[in-house]
Design a protein around this motif. Sequence first.
Motif, PDB file in Angstrom:
ATOM      1  N   LYS A 157      -9.223  -0.144  -3.917  1.00 36.53           N
ATOM      2  CA  LYS A 157      -7.892  -0.639  -3.560  1.00 36.53           C
ATOM      3  C   LYS A 157      -7.781  -2.123  -3.876  1.00 36.53           C
ATOM      4  O   LYS A 157      -8.693  -2.899  -3.633  1.00 36.53           O
ATOM      5  N   SER A 158      -6.633  -2.480  -4.378  1.00 36.24           N
ATOM      6  CA  SER A 158      -6.347  -3.875  -4.703  1.00 36.24           C
ATOM      7  C   SER A 158      -5.042  -4.276  -4.039  1.00 36.24           C
ATOM      8  O   SER A 158      -4.161  -3.451  -3.850  1.00 36.24           O
ATOM      9  N   ILE A 159      -4.924  -5.534  -3.703  1.00 40.99           N
ATOM     10  CA  ILE A 159      -3.652  -6.022  -3.190  1.00 40.99           C
ATOM     11  C   ILE A 159      -2.670  -6.260  -4.327  1.00 40.99           C
ATOM     12  O   ILE A 159      -1.483  -6.386  -4.105  1.00 40.99           O
ATOM     13  N   PHE A 160      -3.176  -6.306  -5.548  1.00 40.19           N
ATOM     14  CA  PHE A 160      -2.341  -6.590  -6.701  1.00 40.19           C
ATOM     15  C   PHE A 160      -1.941  -5.294  -7.392  1.00 40.19           C
ATOM     16  O   PHE A 160      -2.757  -4.403  -7.578  1.00 40.19           O
ATOM     17  N   SER A 161      -0.686  -5.210  -7.775  1.00 41.88           N
ATOM     18  CA  SER A 161      -0.168  -4.030  -8.443  1.00 41.88           C
ATOM     19  C   SER A 161      -0.862  -3.844  -9.780  1.00 41.88           C
ATOM     20  O   SER A 161      -1.130  -4.810 -10.489  1.00 41.88           O
TER      21      SER A 161
END
Length: 191
Positions: A157-161
């Motif tokens: 999971k990343s906070i960035f799209s």
Amino acid sequence: MARELVWTGFVTLDGVMDSPGGDVEGHPGGGWVFRTPFEEAAFALKGEELADTGALLFGRRSYQAFAPFWSQSADHAAYQDLPKYVLSTTLGEQDLVGGWGETTILRSVDDVAALKQTDGGGIFVHGSGEVARSLADAGLIDRYNLLVFPVLLGEGKSIFSRSNQAEQRLTLRESEAYGNGVVKAVYDVVR
């Protein structure tokens, strides 16, 4: 003037924020923060943020992971009296942790946009990767307080799209590197 919305957290060099403290969310590389040699100065940012924090905002999963622990933790006692918000379409009032101060459930990104227009200090988002992406896509995040760890996970999971989108510029507010390889990078979103 709108309240500042800040995402704060730990990320790997390749932008993964998945399970930094353990394998709670099932990521095979979970626990990478604890496998990095501890250096107290590298975590000073987390204490410094308290002066700017007027409220906490979580997604449902992060709230359910943090609230039971943080509500009882002496290390997080300063959060006790802060207003807390949970962005969730499924969480009910009966699911909130008692004894941890005022907690309000928000149902949409529009509710967060309205919250930003109220009085108070900065609103800090901890964890909550899906919420962070939604808020960033809606143009609501104003700053990123990152502690970047010298780890590559490749996926998670990343906070960035990860979708193709318009370029978003950031301005470096401050940075510092530590002996354990962790880098503090505080970025303001350019509007």
